[in-house]
Design a protein around this motif. Structure first.
Motif, PDB file in Angstrom:
ATOM      1  N   ARG A  27       0.756  -1.295   0.006  1.00 62.00           N
ATOM      2  CA  ARG A  27       0.035   0.050   0.052  1.00 62.00           C
ATOM      3  C   ARG A  27       0.846   1.329   0.082  1.00 62.00           C
ATOM      4  O   ARG A  27       0.346   2.351  -0.418  1.00 62.00           O
ATOM      5  N   ARG A  28       2.079   1.294   0.703  1.00 58.56           N
ATOM      6  CA  ARG A  28       2.904   2.426   0.694  1.00 58.56           C
ATOM      7  C   ARG A  28       3.966   2.628  -0.076  1.00 58.56           C
ATOM      8  O   ARG A  28       4.902   3.247   0.028  1.00 58.56           O
ATOM      9  N   HIS A  29       4.043   1.665  -1.110  1.00 54.87           N
ATOM     10  CA  HIS A  29       5.127   1.496  -2.091  1.00 54.87           C
ATOM     11  C   HIS A  29       5.560   2.625  -2.811  1.00 54.87           C
ATOM     12  O   HIS A  29       4.363   3.347  -3.285  1.00 54.87           O
ATOM     13  N   PRO A  30       6.546   3.198  -2.941  1.00 53.57           N
ATOM     14  CA  PRO A  30       6.700   4.491  -3.499  1.00 53.57           C
ATOM     15  C   PRO A  30       6.395   4.616  -5.291  1.00 53.57           C
ATOM     16  O   PRO A  30       6.034   5.461  -5.520  1.00 53.57           O
ATOM     17  N   LEU A  31       6.334   3.528  -5.923  1.00 58.38           N
ATOM     18  CA  LEU A  31       5.920   3.489  -7.217  1.00 58.38           C
ATOM     19  C   LEU A  31       4.431   3.455  -7.280  1.00 58.38           C
ATOM     20  O   LEU A  31       3.993   4.064  -8.456  1.00 58.38           O
ATOM     21  N   ARG A  32       3.674   3.376  -6.271  1.00 55.29           N
ATOM     22  CA  ARG A  32       2.132   3.296  -6.354  1.00 55.29           C
ATOM     23  C   ARG A  32       1.583   4.674  -7.006  1.00 55.29           C
ATOM     24  O   ARG A  32       1.042   4.575  -8.016  1.00 55.29           O
ATOM     25  N   PRO A  33       2.068   5.838  -6.207  1.00 51.04           N
ATOM     26  CA  PRO A  33       1.628   7.080  -6.703  1.00 51.04           C
ATOM     27  C   PRO A  33       2.078   7.427  -8.026  1.00 51.04           C
ATOM     28  O   PRO A  33       1.268   7.943  -8.821  1.00 51.04           O
ATOM     29  N   LEU A  34       3.095   7.219  -8.338  1.00 49.17           N
ATOM     30  CA  LEU A  34       3.762   7.287  -9.909  1.00 49.17           C
ATOM     31  C   LEU A  34       2.886   6.682 -11.012  1.00 49.17           C
ATOM     32  O   LEU A  34       2.683   7.129 -11.879  1.00 49.17           O
ATOM     33  N   LEU A  35       2.582   5.386 -10.728  1.00 49.50           N
ATOM     34  CA  LEU A  35       1.703   4.666 -11.475  1.00 49.50           C
ATOM     35  C   LEU A  35       0.610   5.260 -11.789  1.00 49.50           C
ATOM     36  O   LEU A  35      -0.072   5.469 -12.904  1.00 49.50           O
ATOM     37  N   ALA A  36      -0.077   5.688 -10.755  1.00 48.73           N
ATOM     38  CA  ALA A  36      -1.381   6.409 -10.821  1.00 48.73           C
ATOM     39  C   ALA A  36      -1.108   7.750 -11.705  1.00 48.73           C
ATOM     40  O   ALA A  36      -2.205   8.000 -12.621  1.00 48.73           O
ATOM     41  N   GLU A  37      -0.174   8.246 -11.626  1.00 50.54           N
ATOM     42  CA  GLU A  37      -0.040   9.564 -12.442  1.00 50.54           C
ATOM     43  C   GLU A  37       0.362   9.123 -13.830  1.00 50.54           C
ATOM     44  O   GLU A  37      -0.003   9.873 -14.538  1.00 50.54           O
ATOM     45  N   LEU A  38       1.286   8.205 -13.940  1.00 47.85           N
ATOM     46  CA  LEU A  38       1.600   8.028 -15.325  1.00 47.85           C
ATOM     47  C   LEU A  38       0.414   7.456 -16.308  1.00 47.85           C
ATOM     48  O   LEU A  38       0.397   7.601 -17.463  1.00 47.85           O
ATOM     49  N   VAL A  39      -0.434   6.607 -15.726  1.00 51.36           N
ATOM     50  CA  VAL A  39      -1.416   6.005 -16.530  1.00 51.36           C
ATOM     51  C   VAL A  39      -2.583   7.217 -17.105  1.00 51.36           C
ATOM     52  O   VAL A  39      -3.268   6.851 -18.055  1.00 51.36           O
ATOM     53  N   ARG A  40      -2.611   8.280 -16.443  1.00 50.70           N
ATOM     54  CA  ARG A  40      -3.296   9.474 -16.809  1.00 50.70           C
ATOM     55  C   ARG A  40      -2.711  10.236 -17.922  1.00 50.70           C
ATOM     56  O   ARG A  40      -3.334  10.960 -18.722  1.00 50.70           O
ATOM     57  N   LEU A  41      -1.228   9.890 -18.438  1.00 50.57           N
ATOM     58  CA  LEU A  41      -0.706  10.614 -19.350  1.00 50.57           C
ATOM     59  C   LEU A  41      -1.409  10.125 -20.778  1.00 50.57           C
ATOM     60  O   LEU A  41      -1.499   8.978 -20.751  1.00 50.57           O
ATOM     61  N   PRO A  42      -1.363  10.835 -21.701  1.00 49.45           N
ATOM     62  CA  PRO A  42      -1.781  10.628 -23.276  1.00 49.45           C
ATOM     63  C   PRO A  42      -0.633   9.581 -23.722  1.00 49.45           C
ATOM     64  O   PRO A  42       0.459   9.791 -23.537  1.00 49.45           O
ATOM     65  N   GLY A  43      -1.039   8.679 -24.205  1.00 46.91           N
ATOM     66  CA  GLY A  43      -0.325   7.761 -25.008  1.00 46.91           C
ATOM     67  C   GLY A  43       0.164   6.601 -24.110  1.00 46.91           C
ATOM     68  O   GLY A  43       1.076   5.694 -24.504  1.00 46.91           O
ATOM     69  N   VAL A  44      -0.124   6.451 -22.769  1.00 47.59           N
ATOM     70  CA  VAL A  44       0.601   5.664 -21.900  1.00 47.59           C
ATOM     71  C   VAL A  44      -0.579   4.447 -21.574  1.00 47.59           C
ATOM     72  O   VAL A  44      -1.823   4.687 -21.164  1.00 47.59           O
ATOM     73  N   ASP A  45      -0.228   3.143 -21.988  1.00 48.56           N
ATOM     74  CA  ASP A  45      -0.974   2.151 -21.766  1.00 48.56           C
ATOM     75  C   ASP A  45      -0.614   1.215 -20.508  1.00 48.56           C
ATOM     76  O   ASP A  45       0.592   1.138 -20.235  1.00 48.56           O
ATOM     77  N   ARG A  46      -1.435   0.249 -20.014  1.00 51.37           N
ATOM     78  CA  ARG A  46      -1.184  -0.618 -19.201  1.00 51.37           C
ATOM     79  C   ARG A  46      -1.492  -1.976 -19.398  1.00 51.37           C
ATOM     80  O   ARG A  46      -2.611  -2.336 -20.108  1.00 51.37           O
ATOM     81  N   LEU A  47      -0.588  -3.046 -19.344  1.00 50.85           N
ATOM     82  CA  LEU A  47      -0.718  -4.171 -19.607  1.00 50.85           C
ATOM     83  C   LEU A  47      -0.344  -5.097 -18.259  1.00 50.85           C
ATOM     84  O   LEU A  47       0.655  -5.091 -17.821  1.00 50.85           O
ATOM     85  N   ALA A  48      -1.328  -5.940 -17.961  1.00 54.85           N
ATOM     86  CA  ALA A  48      -1.070  -6.796 -16.604  1.00 54.85           C
ATOM     87  C   ALA A  48      -1.080  -8.282 -17.311  1.00 54.85           C
ATOM     88  O   ALA A  48      -1.921  -8.708 -17.984  1.00 54.85           O
ATOM     89  N   LEU A  49       0.145  -8.999 -16.729  1.00 50.90           N
ATOM     90  CA  LEU A  49       0.597 -10.745 -17.195  1.00 50.90           C
ATOM     91  C   LEU A  49      -0.177 -11.208 -16.086  1.00 50.90           C
ATOM     92  O   LEU A  49       0.085 -11.221 -15.154  1.00 50.90           O
ATOM     93  N   GLU A  50      -1.337 -12.028 -16.607  1.00 53.73           N
ATOM     94  CA  GLU A  50      -1.956 -12.919 -15.594  1.00 53.73           C
ATOM     95  C   GLU A  50      -1.131 -14.383 -15.949  1.00 53.73           C
ATOM     96  O   GLU A  50      -0.360 -14.398 -16.728  1.00 53.73           O
ATOM     97  N   PRO A  51      -1.371 -15.128 -14.926  1.00 50.11           N
ATOM     98  CA  PRO A  51      -0.730 -16.180 -14.826  1.00 50.11           C
ATOM     99  C   PRO A  51      -1.148 -17.237 -16.122  1.00 50.11           C
ATOM    100  O   PRO A  51      -2.122 -17.090 -16.675  1.00 50.11           O
ATOM    101  N   LEU A  52      -0.137 -17.999 -16.431  1.00 48.18           N
ATOM    102  CA  LEU A  52      -0.251 -18.763 -17.916  1.00 48.18           C
ATOM    103  C   LEU A  52      -1.307 -19.598 -17.675  1.00 48.18           C
ATOM    104  O   LEU A  52      -1.390 -20.335 -16.339  1.00 48.18           O
ATOM    105  N   PRO A  53      -2.124 -19.990 -18.706  1.00 49.23           N
ATOM    106  CA  PRO A  53      -3.260 -20.989 -18.745  1.00 49.23           C
ATOM    107  C   PRO A  53      -2.579 -22.437 -18.473  1.00 49.23           C
ATOM    108  O   PRO A  53      -1.441 -22.608 -18.864  1.00 49.23           O
ATOM    109  N   ALA A  54      -3.230 -23.285 -17.826  1.00 50.16           N
ATOM    110  CA  ALA A  54      -2.693 -24.752 -17.507  1.00 50.16           C
ATOM    111  C   ALA A  54      -2.173 -25.196 -18.883  1.00 50.16           C
ATOM    112  O   ALA A  54      -1.012 -25.873 -18.970  1.00 50.16           O
TER     113      ALA A  54
END
Length: 563
Positions: A204-231
C-alpha cells in the motif's frame, strides 16, 4: 535441461500483439508507452526479450535498462546508466554524447556536472528583504532534459524502443526521470517506452504506486497486466523443456502444472527438481534451494558470495571473497553457469538468472555467515575503489556492523549523489549518517563538521526534493542540539535557515520569530562581516549587520502634529 527462455515463447500471444502494436506506432511516428505488471516469475522478462528481438527485426534501436534490488544502497539513476551504456560503448553513437556534456559524469561513473547546491542564505541582501528567496535550482532539470534530448537524437535516424525492467526497485531519482520522460513523450514521435514491475511487490505504501497512478493518466500511456499462464500453456512449456532430456512421465507433468499455478519460472524449477529424481518440494524457496544443493560446495559458496554482493557481481570480487584458489573459483562459477543459476552479462559480470533465486540463497544464510561475507565484500570495495560505489560500501559496512565505516561511506555516497543531481539519494545517505552519529566516537572528525552542520545539510537536501516539513524538523533538531547556551553565531544561522524554511510552508508568524531570534544573536558589528571577502559563505551575520546599519542610518519619522 535448457532454460525456458532459450526456446520459443510459449503463450502470451495476445500480450505480445498488444506490445507490437506500440512498436508499429513508433514506426509510424507516434510515441507511446506501456506499463507491464506481473507477479515475480510470471514471465515479464521473457516477454520483453521477445518484444526486443522482434522490434530489432523491424529496424528499431533497442535500449534496455535494469533496476536491481540493492536494498537501501540508493544508487541514483542506475537503470538509465545501464540503459545508455551501449551508447557510450558504440563508436558511432558515442560522439553524439559531446552534445550533452551534463551526462558525462553520470555515464562515466565520475559525477560532477550536475551539482545540487546546499541551501545557502543570501548574504548580499538585508535580512528583512532577502531572507526568503526561493532555493536554487537543484540542477536536475538540465540533467533530465539532457537524457530526453539524447533519446530524441537517437530516434532521429531510426525508431527507438526503451525498455526499463523491474522499476519496483528503482531509486527515487530514476522514478522522477521516468516521470519527466513520459510527460514529454509527445515530443519524441519515434520512441516507445516499455516499463515492467512486480505487481505483487507493490504494498500500500510502495513509492511506485502514486507514480503509476500519475503515469496512466498521461496521453499515450497504456497498462498491460500479465496474468498467470493457462494450464495448457504451462503443460506445453513443461513438455518442451523436458523433451531435451528424453521427456518425463505424464504424472510428473500434471504435478508440475498443478503446483506452478501459471508461474513459468516456478514450473521450470519444479521440472528441474523432478528431472533430478527428487520429490517435488512444496514451496518455491524449497525448489530453488534444492537446485542449489545439487551443486558442489565450492559452487554453492560462490552463489552465497554473489547473493550478498548483489544481483550482479564481478569475477574479481567473487575470487577475493570466496576463499578459494583462482582455479577453484573459475570451476565453481562455470558450474553455476552450466546449471543455469548464474548467467554472464554482456559486461562480463555474473548475475542470478532470476531475482527470486538470489532472494532464496540470501534468506538461507546463517546470520554469522551473512555478517562475515558483508564484511569481506566491504573490505574488497574499500581496497579497490573502482570495484563499486560508496553507496554499496556503506550498505555492506552497515550489514557487517562496521558502523564507523558505514558512517564515512554514507557521507561519501551523499556527496556523490549531490554531484549527479540526485537529492533524494543524497538525503537518504545523510539521514543514515545522522542515525549513525551517536555510535561513531570520532563522527565529527570523520564528517569534517559538527552534528548541527550535518543537520543543516540534511535539511537542505530535504528541501531540494520538496520535503519541506521534514526539513523543518531537521532544523528544529539542530536547535535542540545547540541549546540555549550554544555558539551564538551557530544558533543564529540555524534560526535564520529555519525562518526561510518556515516561509516555504507559509508559517509567516513563526518565520518572523525565527528571523528576529537570529538577528538578536548577531552583534552590531560582527567579525564575520568585517572579513566577509575572506569568508563569503557567512551570509547570516553579514546580512544582519547590514540590516542593523541600514536601520541606524534611516532617518527618524517627523513628529506628528497635535490637533
Amino acid at each position: 535441461m535448457p532454460r525456458w527462455d532459450e526456446g520459443p515463447l510459449v503463450g502470451r500471444a495476445d500480450e505480445l500483439a498488444r506490445l507490437m502494436a506500440h512498436v508499429d506506432r513508433a514506426v509510424e511516428g507516434r510515441p507511446s508507452a506501456v506499463l507491464v505488471a506481473g507477479d515475480a516469475g510470471v514471465g515479464k522478462t521473457r516477454l520483453l526479450d521477445e518484444l526486443s528481438r522482434r522490434a530489432a527485426e523491424r529496424g528499431l534501436r533497442v535500449l534496455t535498462g535494469h533496476c536491481v534490488d540493492l536494498g537501501d544502497v540508493g544508487l541514483p539513476y542506475l537503470p538509465f546508466v545501464d540503459l545508455l551504456r551501449p551508447v557510450v560503448a558504440d563508436p558511432e553513437l558515442a560522439p553524439g554524447l559531446a552534445d550533452h556534456p551534463v551526462l558525462a559524469g553520470l555515464l562515466t561513473g565520475r559525477p560532477g556536472a550536475a551539482a545540487v547546491p546546499t541551501d545557502e542564505v543570501d548574504g548580499g541582501s538585508p535580512l528583512a528583504r532577502g531572507a526568503f528567496r526561493p532555493p536554487a535550482d537543484d540542477g536536475r532539470l538540465q540533467l533530465f532534459e539532457a537524457v530526453a534530448s539524447l533519446l530524441s537524437d537517437l530516434a532521429e535516424d531510426r525508431p527507438l524502443l526503451v525498455v526499463l525492467e523491474d522499476v519496483h526497485w528503482a531509486d527515487r531519482s530514476s522514478r522522477d526521470l521516468l516521470r519527466y520522460l513520459l510527460a514529454r513523450l509527445a515530443e519524441d514521435p519515434a520512441v516507445v517506452v516499455v516499463v515492467s514491475y512486480r505487481a505483487d511487490d507493490l504494498h500500500r505504501r510502495h513509492p511506485l504506486r502514486p507514480l503509476l497512478a500519475e503515469l496512466v493518466r498521461l496521453p499515450g500511456v497504456d497498462r498491460l497486466a500479465l496474468e498467470p499462464l493457462p494450464a495448457s500453456d504451462v503443460e506445453a512449456l513443461v513438455r518442451g523443456l523436458a523433451s531435451a532430456s528424453g521427456g518425463v512421465p505424464a504424472a510428473t507433468v500434471e504435478d508440475v502444472v498443478a503446483r506452478a499455478e501459471g508461474n513459468a519460472f516456478y514450473a521450470e524449477e519444479l521440472l528441474a527438481a523432478g528431472l533430478a529424481g527428487e520429490a517435488l518440494p512444496m514451496g518455491l524457496t524449497d525448489v530453488l534451494l534444492a537446485r542449489v544443493e545439487q551443486l558442489t560446495p565450492a559452487a554453492q559458496q560462490v552463489l552465497r558470495v554473489a547473493a550478498v554482493a548483489g544481483r550482479q557481481v564481478r569475477h574479481e570480487l567473487v575470487s577475493a571473497v570466496s576463499s578459494q584458489s583462482p582455479q577453484e573459483t573459475e570451476q565453481a562459477l562455470a558450474e553455476a553457469v552450466h546449471h543455469h543459476l548464474l548467467v554472464v552479462s554482456e559486461d562480463g559480470r555474473y548475475r542470478f538468472r532470476h531475482a527470486l533465486l538470489r532472494e532464496a540463497v540470501l534468506a538461507d544464510l546463517l546470520p554469522g555467515e551473512r555478517v562475515r561475507l558483508h564484511a569481506e565484500v566491504a573490505a574488497h570495495l574499500a581496497a579497490h575503489p573502482g570495484a563499486g560505489t560508496a553507496a554499496e560500501r556503506a550498505h555492506h559496512a552497515r550489514e557487517s556492523n562496521d558502523l564507523p565505516g558505514a558512517f564515512s561511506a554514507s557521507l561519501e555516497a551523499a556527496d556523490a549523489a549531490r554531484r549527479v543531481g540526485a537529492p533524494a539519494e543524497q538525503l537518504q545517505h545523510l539521514e543514515t549518517a545522522l542515525a549513525l552519529w551517536s555510535a561513531v566516537p570520532d563522527a565529527a572528525e570523520r564528517a569534517g563538521r559538527e552534528q548541527w552542520v550535518l543537520l543543516l545539510d540534511t535539511a537542505a537536501a530535504a528541501r531540494a526534493i520538496g520535503e519541506l516539513h521534514r526539513g523543518v524538523g531537521l532544523l528544529r533538531s539542530a536547535q535542540q542540539l545547540l541549546g540555549p547556551d550554544g555558539d551564538p553565531e551557530a544558533r543564529a544561522r540555524v534560526h535564520y535557515t529555519l525562518a526561510q524554511a518556515l516561509t516555504r510552508i507559509e508559517e509567516a508568524g513563526e518565520a518572523l520569530r525565527e528571523s528576529t531570534a537570529a538577528m538578536a544573536l548577531v552583534p552590531a558589528d560582527p567579525p564575520s562581516y568585517r572579513t566577509r571577502r575572506a569568508a563569503p559563505r557567512d551570509g547570516v551575520t553579514g546580512a544582519a549587520a547590514r540590516w542593523r546599519r541600514s536601520s541606524r542610518r534611516r532617518p527618524a519619522p517627523p513628529p506628528r502634529e497635535r490637533k
